[in-house]
Design a protein around this motif. Structure first.
Motif, PDB file in Angstrom:
ATOM      1  N   CYS A 148       0.847  -1.181   0.000  1.00  0.00           N
ATOM      2  CA  CYS A 148       0.000   0.000   0.000  1.00  0.00           C
ATOM      3  C   CYS A 148       0.889   1.238   0.000  1.00  0.00           C
ATOM      4  CB  CYS A 148      -0.940   0.011   1.206  1.00  0.00           C
ATOM      5  SG  CYS A 148      -0.103   0.132   2.796  1.00  0.00           S
ATOM      6  N   ARG A 149       0.304   2.347  -0.428  1.00  0.00           N
ATOM      7  CA  ARG A 149       1.061   3.594  -0.437  1.00  0.00           C
ATOM      8  C   ARG A 149       1.466   3.931   0.994  1.00  0.00           C
ATOM      9  NH1 ARG A 149      -3.162   7.473  -2.422  1.00  0.00           N
ATOM     10  NH2 ARG A 149      -4.527   5.838  -1.624  1.00  0.00           N
ATOM     11  N   ASN A 188      -7.824   9.603   3.628  1.00  0.00           N
ATOM     12  CA  ASN A 188      -6.644   9.087   2.931  1.00  0.00           C
ATOM     13  C   ASN A 188      -6.093   7.843   3.621  1.00  0.00           C
ATOM     14  OD1 ASN A 188      -6.751  11.151   1.049  1.00  0.00           O
ATOM     15  ND2 ASN A 188      -5.313  12.461   2.150  1.00  0.00           N
ATOM     16  N   LYS A 192      -5.542   4.036   2.134  1.00  0.00           N
ATOM     17  CA  LYS A 192      -4.229   3.390   2.103  1.00  0.00           C
ATOM     18  C   LYS A 192      -4.213   2.085   2.897  1.00  0.00           C
ATOM     19  CE  LYS A 192      -1.492   7.598   1.390  1.00  0.00           C
ATOM     20  NZ  LYS A 192      -0.433   8.474   1.942  1.00  0.00           N
TER      21      LYS A 192
END
Length: 211
Positions: A148-149, A188, A192
């Motif tokens: 994942c980011r 966010n 993520k």
């Protein structure tokens, strides 16, 4: 003759707990050395009897239906204090909770729909490796391994505040930012970490803090 595997059972429902103990001990290859109904008593029992395997339910409640800790609390305790204990999750939890338990240190998962014989085999198998049902293995391992980011520094600060139990307004005050900015950071973070539930985010935040 091989010694019986020493097991701690952590389960809040008396009928289920009795059934697990009876089923595990039926073949003579497993012995239940302690039972616990909540996270606190499970940690104390593990420290006292030092089992080889802990069979842990995730959603623990007292006899009034109130939360009595979570199975991941027990798993984290075992990882810190008794790392040789193998942990087998026995639960009907959703995949997100199972993944969180594996990340916290569990070594396997068995659904509560499993038979006594299947559970007993899983207890023996988890001594030497991970245990996941075939129908869930690909999904769960994929969740664990999926890249994942990375979180930004600010997003990690928001997670740290979540771990302390802050609500959105308190996070905004602590970090000196607007509440709408906190909301955006949380959105966010949810994307993520692939989690929509605040309770799951809090558990992940505490896992990151403990690592």
């Amino acid at each position: 003759m091989t010694e019986a595997v020493r097991v701690l059972v952590v389960e809040d429902h008396p009928v289920t707990r009795d059934g697990v103990r009876t089923g595990l001990e039926r073949g003579g290859r497993v012995v239940v050395v302690a039972e616990a109904v909540d996270a606190a008593s499970a940690c104390a029992a593990a420290d006292r009897v030092r089992p080889e395997v802990a069979v842990v339910d995730l959603r623990l409640r007292d006899r009034h239906g109130r939360p009595a800790g979570h199975g991941t609390d027990v798993i984290r305790h075992l990882r810190r204090t008794l790392p040789s204990v193998r942990v087998l999750v026995l639960s009907q939890a959703d995949p997100e909770e199972v993944v969180a338990a594996l990340r916290a240190g569990a070594h396997g998962y068995v659904a509560k729909t499993a038979t006594s014989a299947e559970l007993a085999r899983a207890v023996e198998a988890v001594l030497t490796g991970p245990v996941l049902p075939p129908e869930l293995a690909a999904h769960l391992i994929g969740e664990l391994r999926q890249e994942c980011r990375p979180l930004t520094g600010r997003e990690r600060e928001v997670l740290h505040c979540l771990a302390k139990g802050c609500d959105n307004r308190e996070i905004a005050e602590e970090l000196g930012i607007a509440v709408r900015t906190v909301n955006r950071h949380l959105e966010n973070i949810r994307g993520k970490l692939r989690s929509r539930r605040r309770s799951h985010l809090i558990r992940l935040a505490r896992d990151l803090r403990d690592d």
